[in-house]
Design a protein around this motif. Structure first.
Motif, mmCIF file in Angstrom:
data_model
loop_
_atom_site.group_PDB
_atom_site.id
_atom_site.type_symbol
_atom_site.label_atom_id
_atom_site.label_comp_id
_atom_site.label_asym_id
_atom_site.label_seq_id
_atom_site.Cartn_x
_atom_site.Cartn_y
_atom_site.Cartn_z
ATOM 1 N N MET A 52 75.884 -25.891 94.927
ATOM 2 C CA MET A 52 75.248 -26.103 96.223
ATOM 3 C C MET A 52 74.008 -25.237 96.375
ATOM 4 O O MET A 52 72.988 -25.680 96.912
ATOM 5 C CB MET A 52 76.248 -25.786 97.343
ATOM 6 C CG MET A 52 77.384 -26.786 97.472
ATOM 7 S SD MET A 52 76.786 -28.461 97.804
ATOM 8 C CE MET A 52 75.984 -28.214 99.384
ATOM 9 N N ALA A 53 74.081 -23.981 95.892
ATOM 10 C CA ALA A 53 72.924 -23.095 95.978
ATOM 11 C C ALA A 53 71.763 -23.644 95.143
ATOM 12 O O ALA A 53 70.597 -23.594 95.555
ATOM 13 C CB ALA A 53 73.301 -21.693 95.500
ATOM 14 N N ILE A 84 70.204 -26.565 97.124
ATOM 15 C CA ILE A 84 69.368 -26.094 98.231
ATOM 16 C C ILE A 84 68.073 -25.484 97.704
ATOM 17 O O ILE A 84 66.981 -25.746 98.238
ATOM 18 C CB ILE A 84 70.130 -25.056 99.081
ATOM 19 C CG1 ILE A 84 71.326 -25.714 99.773
ATOM 20 C CG2 ILE A 84 69.208 -24.429 100.107
ATOM 21 C CD1 ILE A 84 70.941 -26.788 100.767
ATOM 22 N N LEU A 139 65.817 -28.303 96.614
ATOM 23 C CA LEU A 139 65.253 -29.020 97.753
ATOM 24 C C LEU A 139 64.142 -28.212 98.417
ATOM 25 O O LEU A 139 63.099 -28.767 98.808
ATOM 26 C CB LEU A 139 66.350 -29.338 98.771
ATOM 27 C CG LEU A 139 67.364 -30.406 98.355
ATOM 28 C CD1 LEU A 139 68.482 -30.507 99.389
ATOM 29 C CD2 LEU A 139 66.680 -31.757 98.186
ATOM 30 N N MET A 140 64.360 -26.912 98.561
ATOM 31 C CA MET A 140 63.338 -26.058 99.166
ATOM 32 C C MET A 140 62.070 -26.043 98.311
ATOM 33 O O MET A 140 60.952 -26.151 98.831
ATOM 34 C CB MET A 140 63.877 -24.631 99.335
ATOM 35 C CG MET A 140 64.953 -24.494 100.393
ATOM 36 S SD MET A 140 65.758 -22.866 100.384
ATOM 37 C CE MET A 140 64.376 -21.794 100.784
ATOM 38 N N PHE A 154 67.970 -21.909 106.288
ATOM 39 C CA PHE A 154 68.105 -22.260 104.874
ATOM 40 C C PHE A 154 68.075 -20.996 104.023
ATOM 41 O O PHE A 154 68.884 -20.829 103.101
ATOM 42 C CB PHE A 154 66.963 -23.196 104.457
ATOM 43 C CG PHE A 154 67.272 -24.651 104.627
ATOM 44 C CD1 PHE A 154 67.290 -25.509 103.549
ATOM 45 C CD2 PHE A 154 67.561 -25.172 105.882
ATOM 46 C CE1 PHE A 154 67.570 -26.858 103.703
ATOM 47 C CE2 PHE A 154 67.849 -26.510 106.051
ATOM 48 C CZ PHE A 154 67.850 -27.359 104.957
ATOM 49 N N LEU A 214 71.217 -19.403 101.892
ATOM 50 C CA LEU A 214 71.016 -19.282 100.449
ATOM 51 C C LEU A 214 71.241 -17.843 99.982
ATOM 52 O O LEU A 214 71.856 -17.607 98.930
ATOM 53 C CB LEU A 214 69.603 -19.735 100.084
ATOM 54 C CG LEU A 214 69.283 -19.841 98.592
ATOM 55 C CD1 LEU A 214 70.208 -20.832 97.915
ATOM 56 C CD2 LEU A 214 67.830 -20.241 98.385
ATOM 57 N N TRP A 241 75.013 -17.187 99.917
ATOM 58 C CA TRP A 241 75.655 -17.839 98.769
ATOM 59 C C TRP A 241 75.336 -17.115 97.467
ATOM 60 O O TRP A 241 76.231 -16.869 96.651
ATOM 61 C CB TRP A 241 75.186 -19.286 98.675
ATOM 62 C CG TRP A 241 75.770 -20.183 99.727
ATOM 63 C CD1 TRP A 241 76.703 -19.834 100.671
ATOM 64 C CD2 TRP A 241 75.464 -21.553 99.946
ATOM 65 N NE1 TRP A 241 76.989 -20.908 101.463
ATOM 66 C CE2 TRP A 241 76.251 -21.984 101.044
ATOM 67 C CE3 TRP A 241 74.614 -22.465 99.345
ATOM 68 C CZ2 TRP A 241 76.196 -23.284 101.529
ATOM 69 C CZ3 TRP A 241 74.562 -23.766 99.820
ATOM 70 C CH2 TRP A 241 75.342 -24.171 100.906
#
Length: 251
Positions: free
Chosen positions: A51-52, A55, A58-59, A181, A185, A188
């Motif tokens: 998941m990290a 993200i 995506l960033m 976000f 992050l 995580w």
């Protein structure tokens, strides 16, 4: 959000999490560090790591896309400036006041968007007033020939496109990574590094590797946050195109 401060915080949290995991492993009983426990922890951490990574990807894609789009729009903006200046130049001496106003606006926009020392100001009331003055002077032209009428119409269309694109650039300059976000992050990644330290051997090699990994991820967050503000920071859209447009106007 200051990119360097956040990147330093990321490094501190990640490396601190690793050290905390190593210290905790020395206080745990042997049954808590068994092979079965390690496998269970790896499964859970693997999900969080996936998941990290998502993200983070995506960033990166979001800010890179916005940065590239802003760069293209700046190029288009300068194209409109040059073509508007050319249309006014061909119109004749009656359009000289509009040309001078356009040059003054370009100089001001260049100075406030890419200042030497002052704070960056992509949008300001003075900038809007200068551009509006250009529009008023263009509309006030009184064509004497059909060619001048066509050039006046062309100049008005270029001015409208210029005004619309200016607001697009203003909106793009304000697009930033949502703080939530970044916070999620960091949490995580800290948890992941803590789990690494929990089962890692305590020696110079492992500590050095985790130190470099924490620095690398801190650098990645720094790049993402820097690119999210295309006109401010150490990574910006270059002013070369605007400078070239201004040089073309003063010929």
């Amino acid at each position: 959000m200051n990119a360097l401060v956040v990147a330093t915080l990321v490094f501190a949290c990640l490396f601190g999490g690793t050290i905390a995991g190593m210290r905790a492993s020395r206080r745990l009983q042997e049954r808590h560090l068994s092979k079965e426990t390690q496998e269970a922890v790896k499964l859970g951490v693997g999900m969080v790591a996936a998941m990290a990574s998502l993200i983070l990807g995506l960033m990166t894609a979001s800010v890179k896309g916005n940065f590239d789009s802003t760069s293209r729009d700046v190029q288009q903006f300068t194209t409109y400036l040059i073509t508007l200046d050319v249309a006014l130049r061909h119109y004749g001496p009656d359009a000289d006041p509009a040309r001078l106003a356009l040059r003054a606006y370009t100089e001001h926009a260049l100075a406030e968007t890419w200042p030497d020392k002052a704070a960056v100001r992509v949008a300001s009331d003075e900038s809007e007033a200068r551009l509006s003055q250009v529009g008023r002077l263009i509309r006030a032209l009184d064509p004497k020939t059909s060619d001048q009428g066509d050039l006046r119409s062309e100049a008005i269309e270029r001015y409208k496109a210029l005004s619309a694109l200016r607001w697009v650039l203003i909106e793009e300059s304000a697009t930033q990574v949502p703080p939530i976000f970044t916070i999620v992050l960091i949490i995580w990644l800290t948890f992941i590094f803590m789990s690494f330290g929990l089962f890692a051997p305590v020696n110079a090699v492992s500590i050095s590797v985790f130190l470099l990994c924490a620095m690398s991820l801190g650098g990645a967050i720094f790049l993402i946050l820097e690119m999210s503000t295309p006109f401010d920071g150490s990574i910006i859209v270059p002013p070369d195109a605007m400078q070239n447009a201004l040089r073309h106007m003063v010929k």
